[in-house]
Structures are given as C-alpha cells and as structure tokens.
Design a protein around this motif. Structure first.
Motif, PDB file in Angstrom:
ATOM      1  N   HIS A 355      21.854  52.551  36.377  1.00  0.00           N
ATOM      2  CA  HIS A 355      23.173  52.935  36.887  1.00  0.00           C
ATOM      3  C   HIS A 355      23.761  51.854  37.791  1.00  0.00           C
ATOM      4  CE1 HIS A 355      26.432  55.347  38.318  1.00  0.00           C
ATOM      5  NE2 HIS A 355      25.891  55.658  39.487  1.00  0.00           N
ATOM      6  N   VAL A 356      22.975  51.371  38.741  1.00  0.00           N
ATOM      7  CA  VAL A 356      23.463  50.342  39.666  1.00  0.00           C
ATOM      8  C   VAL A 356      23.817  49.062  38.918  1.00  0.00           C
ATOM      9  CG1 VAL A 356      22.763  48.805  41.537  1.00  0.00           C
ATOM     10  CG2 VAL A 356      22.310  51.250  41.702  1.00  0.00           C
ATOM     11  N   THR A 357      22.966  48.667  37.983  1.00  0.00           N
ATOM     12  CA  THR A 357      23.231  47.434  37.241  1.00  0.00           C
ATOM     13  C   THR A 357      24.481  47.572  36.386  1.00  0.00           C
ATOM     14  OG1 THR A 357      20.843  47.041  37.154  1.00  0.00           O
ATOM     15  CG2 THR A 357      22.222  45.723  35.708  1.00  0.00           C
ATOM     16  N   ASN A 358      24.626  48.700  35.704  1.00  0.00           N
ATOM     17  CA  ASN A 358      25.817  48.899  34.883  1.00  0.00           C
ATOM     18  C   ASN A 358      27.083  48.928  35.731  1.00  0.00           C
ATOM     19  OD1 ASN A 358      24.577  48.930  32.408  1.00  0.00           O
ATOM     20  ND2 ASN A 358      24.533  51.152  32.202  1.00  0.00           N
ATOM     21  N   GLN A 359      27.028  49.589  36.879  1.00  0.00           N
ATOM     22  CA  GLN A 359      28.179  49.572  37.781  1.00  0.00           C
ATOM     23  C   GLN A 359      28.539  48.148  38.180  1.00  0.00           C
ATOM     24  OE1 GLN A 359      26.964  52.350  40.969  1.00  0.00           O
ATOM     25  NE2 GLN A 359      28.884  53.387  40.610  1.00  0.00           N
ATOM     26  N   SER A 360      27.529  47.360  38.509  1.00  0.00           N
ATOM     27  CA  SER A 360      27.767  45.981  38.936  1.00  0.00           C
ATOM     28  C   SER A 360      28.390  45.159  37.819  1.00  0.00           C
ATOM     29  CB  SER A 360      26.459  45.342  39.407  1.00  0.00           C
ATOM     30  OG  SER A 360      25.901  46.059  40.495  1.00  0.00           O
ATOM     31  N   VAL A 361      27.910  45.341  36.592  1.00  0.00           N
ATOM     32  CA  VAL A 361      28.463  44.621  35.442  1.00  0.00           C
ATOM     33  C   VAL A 361      29.922  45.003  35.227  1.00  0.00           C
ATOM     34  CG1 VAL A 361      28.344  44.379  32.933  1.00  0.00           C
ATOM     35  CG2 VAL A 361      26.248  44.289  34.290  1.00  0.00           C
ATOM     36  N   VAL A 362      30.207  46.288  35.274  1.00  0.00           N
ATOM     37  CA  VAL A 362      31.567  46.760  35.029  1.00  0.00           C
ATOM     38  C   VAL A 362      32.514  46.280  36.124  1.00  0.00           C
ATOM     39  CG1 VAL A 362      32.995  48.842  34.977  1.00  0.00           C
ATOM     40  CG2 VAL A 362      30.907  48.731  33.615  1.00  0.00           C
ATOM     41  N   LEU A 363      32.104  46.396  37.382  1.00  0.00           N
ATOM     42  CA  LEU A 363      32.964  45.969  38.488  1.00  0.00           C
ATOM     43  C   LEU A 363      33.192  44.466  38.483  1.00  0.00           C
ATOM     44  CD1 LEU A 363      31.555  48.269  41.292  1.00  0.00           C
ATOM     45  CD2 LEU A 363      33.889  48.287  40.415  1.00  0.00           C
ATOM     46  N   ALA A 364      32.229  43.704  37.960  1.00  0.00           N
ATOM     47  CA  ALA A 364      32.369  42.254  37.914  1.00  0.00           C
ATOM     48  C   ALA A 364      33.397  41.788  36.899  1.00  0.00           C
ATOM     49  CB  ALA A 364      31.014  41.606  37.590  1.00  0.00           C
ATOM     50  N   LEU A 365      33.809  42.671  35.980  1.00  0.00           N
ATOM     51  CA  LEU A 365      34.807  42.275  35.001  1.00  0.00           C
ATOM     52  C   LEU A 365      36.101  41.837  35.669  1.00  0.00           C
ATOM     53  CD1 LEU A 365      34.320  45.073  32.321  1.00  0.00           C
ATOM     54  CD2 LEU A 365      33.745  42.644  32.078  1.00  0.00           C
ATOM     55  N   ASP A 366      36.509  42.563  36.709  1.00  0.00           N
ATOM     56  CA  ASP A 366      37.734  42.235  37.424  1.00  0.00           C
ATOM     57  C   ASP A 366      37.737  42.993  38.743  1.00  0.00           C
ATOM     58  OD1 ASP A 366      40.198  41.640  38.367  1.00  0.00           O
ATOM     59  OD2 ASP A 366      41.318  42.328  36.612  1.00  0.00           O
ATOM     60  N   PRO A 367      37.335  42.352  39.851  1.00  0.00           N
ATOM     61  CA  PRO A 367      37.285  43.051  41.140  1.00  0.00           C
ATOM     62  C   PRO A 367      38.609  43.647  41.577  1.00  0.00           C
ATOM     63  CG  PRO A 367      36.070  40.985  41.252  1.00  0.00           C
ATOM     64  CD  PRO A 367      36.795  40.986  39.927  1.00  0.00           C
ATOM     65  N   THR A 368      39.739  43.074  41.139  1.00  0.00           N
ATOM     66  CA  THR A 368      41.031  43.622  41.547  1.00  0.00           C
ATOM     67  C   THR A 368      41.363  44.912  40.819  1.00  0.00           C
ATOM     68  OG1 THR A 368      42.298  42.404  39.870  1.00  0.00           O
ATOM     69  CG2 THR A 368      41.859  41.277  41.950  1.00  0.00           C
ATOM     70  N   ALA A 369      40.628  45.237  39.766  1.00  0.00           N
ATOM     71  CA  ALA A 369      40.844  46.482  39.022  1.00  0.00           C
ATOM     72  C   ALA A 369      39.669  47.429  39.223  1.00  0.00           C
ATOM     73  CB  ALA A 369      41.032  46.180  37.540  1.00  0.00           C
ATOM     74  N   GLY A 370      39.004  47.319  40.363  1.00  0.00           N
ATOM     75  CA  GLY A 370      37.805  48.104  40.606  1.00  0.00           C
ATOM     76  C   GLY A 370      38.034  49.598  40.530  1.00  0.00           C
ATOM     77  N   GLY A 371      39.206  50.078  40.981  1.00  0.00           N
ATOM     78  CA  GLY A 371      39.477  51.503  40.940  1.00  0.00           C
ATOM     79  C   GLY A 371      39.473  52.044  39.527  1.00  0.00           C
ATOM     80  N   ARG A 372      40.195  51.371  38.639  1.00  0.00           N
ATOM     81  CA  ARG A 372      40.232  51.828  37.252  1.00  0.00           C
ATOM     82  C   ARG A 372      38.889  51.670  36.573  1.00  0.00           C
ATOM     83  NH1 ARG A 372      45.160  48.179  35.795  1.00  0.00           N
ATOM     84  NH2 ARG A 372      44.517  47.314  37.793  1.00  0.00           N
TER      85      ARG A 372
END
Length: 428
Positions: A355-372
């Motif tokens: 879970h933590v790793t997947n969250q980190s991968v997804v958030l790293a796609l674009d930190p400015t779009a972290g909410g979405r």
C-alpha cells in the motif's frame, strides 16, 4: 509560499515534528470511520434502530467516505492546502458533534454520512505531506504518515469500545470532536501555506509514464468563483479519466483493489469461525486479534524508505508473495490460534508494504495533482475492501473457512500477476 518554494526548502518545511503531526492527524481522522463498529448495539438500543437495520450506521459512514474521495480530496489541487485541511477539520468536528447529540435515527445517519464525507481529510493530509516532502524522501514521508493512519484504524475499535463502556457511545464522538478541533488549531499553526503550483515529478518515474493530469489554472483566475467552479469541474473530469489515460495509475490501482480484497477477506470474515464451535471465543477475544495488524504500521515506514532507494518495484513483488503465503497459516485457524496470529501478522505486514509503495508511486506521477491522484487511488482501495467483505461472507456461508482462505489466496495471486505486468519498462 508556493508548492515549488516548499519543495526547494523542504528540509526546513517538513520537519520531523510536522511529519508526526500529519501522522497523528491522519490516524485520529480515519478512526472516525471505524469507531461505530463496536457501538452498534448500544446505538441501536438508544435510538430504537432495529437490529436488521443497524448496519446502516456503518454503511452511511462508508458512503460518505466514498463521496469524499471523489468530491473533496481533489480540492487539494485547486485551493491553498493549509486552509483547506483546517476548514475540513473544523467541519468534521461539527459533524462529530451532530452525531454525539443526535436525537433520532435520521439525525444520526445524516451526521455519520457527514463524518464519512469529511474524514477523507486523512487522504488530503497524505497528499499535502507528499507535496512538502523533500526530493528522494517522499516514500519515507508517506510511509510515516501511513503508519499513523494504520494505527488509527487499529485502535479505533478498541478505544471506542472501552470509552463507550465507561461513558456511553455519545462520549466517543464528543471526545473525537474536541480532539479534531485541537488538531485543526495545531495544523493551522504548524503547517506552511502551500498554494497550487508547479512541482517537478520524481526523476525515477519513466518518461513514458509522464503525467497527463490536467493542471488547474492559478493566479488571477482564482479571484472569480466562476473560474474556481470551472477548474473544479475540470479536476473531476481529469479524475474520471485517470484510469484510462495513466497506465501506471491503472496498474497500481488494480493491484491495490486485489490486495485490499484479500485483506478484507480475512478481517470481514474471521470473526465467524472464531465465534463458532469449537473455538467459541467471546467478542472481546475476537477483537483482540485485530491488534495483530500493528505489524502493518511497522511495515509502512521501511517500505517507504525502500521506495526512495529505488527498490519500490521489488518491495511490491515481495509483499505480494508474502501476502499469498500468509493464507497457509490462516487456513489452520480452527486448529491453532497461534497460526491465525502469525498469518495475520504476515498478511498485514505485506498489505501495508504494498500500500505505501503504491501510494508513493502514484503520488510521484505529479505532486501538483496529489489530491486527484490519492483520491482516485483510494477509490480502488474502497472497491477492493467492499469486494472482499461481500464475497468472503458469502463463501463462508456456502463452503466454510477453507474456501474463504482459497478466496483470499486467489485475490493475492491475481495481484501478483498484475504486478508481473508492471515489470515491462513502460509500466514499472
């Protein structure tokens, strides 16, 4: 202070005390989603809710939470984040107060739906912490905050049950309302301003997976409410398109759905064999096994550090293999409670590492779009949890505990196959 400037001075902005505040606030907030579970009969008796309908108490909270993931979490990409989390916390405290003072079943259910809607503050905090994280430390920060969230989930039922035994179920929500207001003040005073702005994605995200998340307008456009409304609609459309346009998001979302289906298969159903002969454990003893999930909190921070060091892909693979293996000792639950405890530790450790790793991968796609990104990601989490709960209880009624364990192992192996697809360079 903009997001960009926050990142440039992140070693000063995201201090350890601030990171721990994120973790504390995230855990205290998410606990409100689970606090009602040990209070159901007490609530039903006082407000004259039929036993057959008492499940609506939990359902309303979950419906509100699902709506909040889609409707509220994306606002972090559009509005100044410190103000947003402060306002959400104050509104959550008001919703908790409404629950604590509810005089009818209708008022209670409306208040609980509001609690669920606003409890997505947890995910807003995860996205905010990710924005402030220094380059190369996003995984560690997300892991630390997730540790607090996991502990909040684990302790919610135990603390709520104990407090209700001392002062009644209303005291649980009244105390939570006070704590939430205190956290609102602390967040307002401790966190920096972080307005929407440009921030570079992590360098280790492949260029072929570059984000195509529509960026909101900034600057003068924010002066008009009409522009804000238009940007919000565009953000929601962008969220709906994420699974279609982002291969990394789609792959990680599928893995998450299957992982939490496996997780929910255990925790939605294990009380049934424990409560029946030959074990026939009392409810307090059954609930104690949930504390085995503390291993999940222990896995969160190390998994984040491994992601920062470039080992995220293999952390997920190892976690999924461990998740599948955990169902072997879990299959022996009727013969040995030690096997159940050992299997539960393995399962929760594996789930949180993934879970933590997947969250980190997804958030790293674009930190400015972290909410979405985090809002959309957590929709997969919710769908997986619901899938595991529905299927496991149906399978148990039809074929018993051994079949439930086969179901959980099947979800785990499907997740492992989905991870194998990410080994292709374009989807790593």
């Amino acid at each position: 202070m903009s997001v960009a400037s926050c990142n440039q001075n992140s070693s000063r902005v995201l201090t350890r005390p601030r990171t721990l505040l994120f973790a504390l606030a995230g855990g205290a907030t998410v606990a409100n989603v689970y606090a009602a579970q040990p209070l159901l009969y007490a609530i039903a008796d006082e407000l004259d809710i039929g036993r057959a309908a008492v499940g609506a108490v939990v359902t309303c909270t979950q419906i509100g939470y699902g709506l909040g993931l889609v409707l509220l979490v994306p606002l972090g990409d559009l509005l100044e984040r410190r103000r947003l989390v402060t306002v959400q916390a104050v509104l959550l405290a008001l919703a908790l107060t409404a629950v604590a003072t509810a005089g009818s079943a209708a008022a209670l259910l409306a208040g609980l739906m509001g609690v669920g809607l606003l409890a997505v503050l947890t995910q807003s905090l995860v996205a905010f912490a990710s924005v402030l994280a220094p380059d190369g430390e996003r995984g560690r920060v997300v892991g630390t905050v997730t540790s607090g969230v996991v502990l909040g989930i684990l302790l919610a039922r135990t603390v709520a049950g104990a407090l209700a035994g001392l002062a009644g179920w209303r005291a649980v929500y009244a105390l939570s309302a006070v704590l939430t207001l205190v956290l609102a003040v602390a967040l307002r005073r401790a966190l920096p301003r972080a307005t929407p702005g440009a921030a570079a994605p992590r360098a280790d995200v492949p260029r072929t997976a570059a984000p195509r998340v529509a960026a909101p307008r900034t600057g003068g456009a924010w002066a008009g409410g009409r522009s804000v409304a238009a940007d919000y609609r565009r953000a929601l459309r962008s969220l709906a398109r994420l699974p279609l346009r982002e291969p990394v998001f789609r792959q990680r979302g599928l893995i998450t759905l299957l992982v939490f289906a496996s997780f929910s298969t255990l925790w939605s159903c294990v009380a049934l064999p424990l409560s029946e002969a030959p074990l026939s454990l009392p409810s307090a003893a059954v609930g104690a096994f949930g504390l085995a999930g503390a291993a999940g909190a222990a896995a969160a921070a190390p998994a984040g550090r491994l992601f920062d060091r470039g080992f995220g892909r293999w952390t997920v693979g190892a976690g999924l293999a461990l998740l599948a293996l955990s169902w072997l000792p879990l299959a022996l639950t009727r013969q040995s409670l030690w096997a159940l405890g050992f299997g539960a530790v393995l399962l929760d450790f594996a789930v949180q590492a993934v879970h933590v790793t997947n969250q980190s991968v997804v958030l790293a796609l674009d930190p400015t779009a972290g909410g979405r990104l985090i809002g959309g990601y957590m929709v997969f989490y919710s769908l997986g949890s619901a899938l595991g709960a529905i299927t496991s209880t149906a399978v148990y009624a039809a074929a018993g505990w051994s079949a439930v364990c086969l179901l959980g192992a099947a979800f785990s192996l499907l997740a492992l196959l989905a991870w194998a697809r990410t080994l292709r360079p374009a989807l790593r």
